[in-house]
Every structure is written in structure tokens, then in C-alpha cells.
Design an enzyme around this catalytic site. Structure first.
Site, short mmCIF file in Angstrom:
data_model
loop_
_atom_site.label_atom_id
_atom_site.label_comp_id
_atom_site.label_asym_id
_atom_site.label_seq_id
_atom_site.Cartn_x
_atom_site.Cartn_y
_atom_site.Cartn_z
N VAL A 217 6.63 6.44 9.73
CA VAL A 217 6.94 4.90 9.99
C VAL A 217 7.95 4.12 9.17
O VAL A 217 8.80 5.33 8.05
CB VAL A 217 5.50 4.46 8.22
CG1 VAL A 217 6.06 2.76 7.95
CG2 VAL A 217 4.13 5.26 9.04
N ARG A 223 4.51 0.46 3.11
CA ARG A 223 3.22 -0.01 1.85
C ARG A 223 2.73 -1.59 2.76
O ARG A 223 2.72 -2.07 1.91
CB ARG A 223 4.36 -0.45 0.51
CG ARG A 223 4.38 0.85 0.27
CD ARG A 223 5.10 0.18 -1.42
NE ARG A 223 4.35 -0.05 -1.69
CZ ARG A 223 2.80 0.80 -3.10
NH1 ARG A 223 4.14 2.69 -3.05
NH2 ARG A 223 2.70 0.05 -3.65
N ARG A 224 2.24 -1.48 4.02
CA ARG A 224 2.02 -2.50 4.92
C ARG A 224 0.35 -1.41 4.52
O ARG A 224 -0.25 -2.29 5.91
CB ARG A 224 2.20 -2.84 5.82
CG ARG A 224 3.92 -3.61 5.38
CD ARG A 224 4.32 -4.27 6.62
NE ARG A 224 6.16 -4.36 6.08
CZ ARG A 224 6.28 -5.73 5.89
NH1 ARG A 224 5.26 -7.19 6.33
NH2 ARG A 224 7.37 -6.30 5.31
N ILE A 226 -0.37 0.68 7.11
CA ILE A 226 0.63 0.88 9.21
C ILE A 226 0.54 2.40 9.27
O ILE A 226 -0.17 3.25 10.13
CB ILE A 226 2.25 0.78 9.44
CG1 ILE A 226 2.84 -1.07 9.22
CG2 ILE A 226 2.10 0.98 10.14
CD1 ILE A 226 3.48 -1.26 9.24
N TRP A 228 -2.04 5.00 7.48
CA TRP A 228 -3.70 4.55 7.26
C TRP A 228 -3.74 4.11 8.81
O TRP A 228 -4.59 4.95 9.27
CB TRP A 228 -4.35 3.67 6.25
CG TRP A 228 -5.61 3.61 6.58
CD1 TRP A 228 -6.01 2.42 6.99
CD2 TRP A 228 -6.44 3.95 5.44
NE1 TRP A 228 -7.68 2.90 6.70
CE2 TRP A 228 -7.31 4.20 6.07
CE3 TRP A 228 -5.66 5.45 4.89
CZ2 TRP A 228 -9.18 4.56 5.55
CZ3 TRP A 228 -6.92 6.18 4.48
CH2 TRP A 228 -8.55 5.44 5.12
N ASP A 255 3.39 16.60 -1.66
CA ASP A 255 3.38 15.23 -1.38
C ASP A 255 1.61 14.64 -1.51
O ASP A 255 1.13 14.28 -0.86
CB ASP A 255 3.31 14.86 0.23
CG ASP A 255 5.13 14.95 0.45
OD1 ASP A 255 5.68 14.72 -0.04
OD2 ASP A 255 5.38 15.42 1.79
N TYR A 262 -4.91 11.20 3.09
CA TYR A 262 -6.06 11.79 3.21
C TYR A 262 -7.03 12.08 3.15
O TYR A 262 -8.31 12.73 4.16
CB TYR A 262 -5.12 13.41 4.07
CG TYR A 262 -4.09 13.01 4.44
CD1 TYR A 262 -3.87 12.37 6.07
CD2 TYR A 262 -2.75 14.26 4.48
CE1 TYR A 262 -2.07 11.87 6.64
CE2 TYR A 262 -1.22 13.81 5.46
CZ TYR A 262 -1.72 12.74 6.11
OH TYR A 262 -0.21 12.62 6.87
#
Length: 297
Positions: A217, A223-224, A226, A228, A255, A262
Site C-alpha cells: 500500500v 491507515r485508510r 486500503i 483490508w 509484524d 489477518y
């Protein structure tokens, strides 16, 4: 849930390791080309930088542009059925659209469209992947042009395997703005054994099952949610293509934010790298899996 503030997992390490850690500047042969695994901590010593500089000078010198081998999506359909009777047409027609709120990234929200990459978008996609990989591996910015060149070769080769492999790209337009949407994200999906990487990252996923990798991304658009929605788009495409229902991906053990995403999406850890993987200069990774429903709502 917001998109993780760090880059989503890549699987490019297996291809670039010979250039990053070897004193030989030779390119890998197409038959051995595979994408990076989730990631490692990179240390570029002076003795290792020289081959990269030589490659960078060679590939940045003026020369005739290299032709891009067309994907089956750019030409007439392949004969025969695959992944369902209309698999190639499903891939051609696939669109995943979503209206996003501002999330945690500021702005007024916007619109996201995810679809298969076109030939003319190869350079921009390779640049996005190279920047994301360089960030996660702490590679100096001066090496990004070389990384972009190598990534471009890989993406072009993988795209030739469509419809067994596809590279998705997402374009984002801020609400209330005019002009073209900007490339926001990308992901690669291998849909069956014919599209599986020759040397996948460890722990190794089943070759016959769908596998998601090389998710990235754009840093300015994180953090929008995207990331997901990119994951959701991958799952939606696999459902439409009638692949095997068990899908796999990798996540680095360190991470936590992507791992939590996930898990929220329904993925479970099926295997974990042993500590000996550190001897290959890799971070330990989880292999995660999810059984897709017959239809995604």
C-alpha cells in the site's frame, strides 16, 4: 480497522537476495525467478554494494526499450477451460469498488477500485513494490531504481502466466477531487499449481492452493483500510474464479499489526518457521490459511 502503518508483506526476497547478498552481478535466469518472501533485516556492506552499483549503471544506461510480453488478458482467450469454464473472462471483467471514509489517514475519504493490472501500468506497479520493499528492508533510496528494474522483470514474467496468476492494482481518488486516480496498492495471487512460484518462501504453502503475496500500500495512503479491502478483493476474485477454497499467505512473526488484521479476516496460523531460518538472513514467518466461503458477501 485501519490499514497497518507498515508495508504489507512482500514475497520478493528470493529473487533479490542474489543481488543483495552475492558478489556476482549476474541476473537470475527466468526459470529461477521467484518473488521475495516476507522480509529480512538487510545490511548492505561495502563489499556487497559494488555489484548493485554495477547493475544500476548497466540498466540505467541508454538502450532500446525492452518489449513487454503480452498477457493473455491483452489478447484473445486461451483455448480450453480453466478454473471454471469462463475463468479468463471472469479475470478480465473483475472489479472491486469501495467507498472509503477518512479512516486514520486524514483527508475526506474517497473511492477505491481494484482490478487486474494492465500492461501500461507495469512500470508504476514495479515502482510501488520496489519502494515498499526498500522501506521494509532498510535499503538505501539510491538502490530503488535497480530494485524497480528487477521487480519489473519479475512482474512481467508472472503476468504472462495469467490466468493462473494475476496481479491486482488498486486506484484511489480522494472525494471531491478531479483528475486521474492514483495507484494506491497492489497484490499478486497465484491461483493454482501452474501459477505457483518455483521457489516459494518458507513455510511452503501447497502449490495447488491459491496464495496471496506481494501486497503493498502506498505509504501516503495507509491507515485508510486500503490493505483490508485489497485482501477482500483477492478473496472475492478467488471465489469468482472457482479456485481451491483454502487460501494461504505469509506474515512475519514480528509484524503484529498485519498479523492482527489477518486474524480478524479469518486466517489462522498453520505453520511457523523454525529458528534456523535466521541462518539464511530471513525473519521468521507464519504460514496462515483460511477456507473461503462459496460466496463472499
Amino acid at each position: 480497522m485501519g490499514c497497518p502503518p507498515t508495508p504489507l508483506p512482500l514475497s520478493l526476497e528470493c529473487t533479490l537476495r542474489p543481488f543483495l547478498f552475492s558478489s556476482s552481478p549476474h541476473r537470475p535466469s527466468p526459470s529461477s525467478t521467484t518473488f521475495f518472501s516476507d522480509t529480512t533485516t538487510l545490511s548492505l556492506h561495502k563489499s556487497r554494494a559494488l555489484p548493485l552499483l554495477k547493475l544500476l549503471r548497466r540498466f540505467s544506461s541508454p538502450s532500446a526499450p525492452q518489449p513487454v510480453t503480452p498477457s493473455p488478458l491483452d489478447s484473445s482467450p486461451w483455448p480450453g477451460a480453466f478454473l471454471g469454464p469462463d475463468g479468463l473472462q471472469v479475470l478480465r471483467d473483475f472489479r472491486f469498488t469501495m467507498e472509503l471514509d477518512h479512516g486514520g489517514g486524514g483527508g475526506s475519504g474517497g473511492f477505491l477500485e481494484i482490478r487486474p493490472m494492465l500492461a501500461e501500468e507495469l512500470d508504476a506497479t514495479a515502482q510501488l513494490l520496489a519502494e515498499s520493499f526498500a522501506e521494509s528492508m532498510f535499503v538505501p533510496a539510491r538502490y530503488v531504481p535497480l530494485l524497480a528494474f528487477l521487480v519489473k522483470q519479475y512482474v512481467a514474467e508472472r503476468r504472462c502466466l495469467e490466468p493462473h496468476v494475476t496481479v491486482l492494482v488498486g486506484f484511489y481518488r480522494e472525494r471531491g477531487t478531479e483528475g486521474a486516480a492514483q495507484l494506491a496498492c497492489t497484490a499478486e495471487i497465484s491461483l493454482d499449481a501452474r501459477g505457483a512460484n518455483a521457489a516459494p518462501p518458507t513455510p511452503v504453502p501447497p502449490r495447488e492452493c491459491p496464495y496471496i503475496c506481494n501486497m503493498a500500500v502506498r505509504k501516503a495512503l495507509r491507515r485508510r483500510r486500503i490493505g483490508w479491502h485489497l485482501l477482500r478483493a483477492c478473496e472475492e476474485l478467488m471465489t469468482q474464479m472457482k479456485t481451491e477454497r483454502n487460501v494461504y499467505l505469509h506474515c512475519r512473526v514480528i509484524d503484529k499489526v498485519p498479523f492482527d488484521m489477518y486474524q480478524k479476516a479469518g486466517y489462522k496460523v498453520v505453520k511457523t518457521d523454525g529458528f534456523l531460518v535466521w541462518l539464511t538472513l530471513q525473519r521468521r514467518k507464519y504460514l496462515m490459511s483460511k477456507e473461503l466461503p462459496h460466496e463472499i458477501g
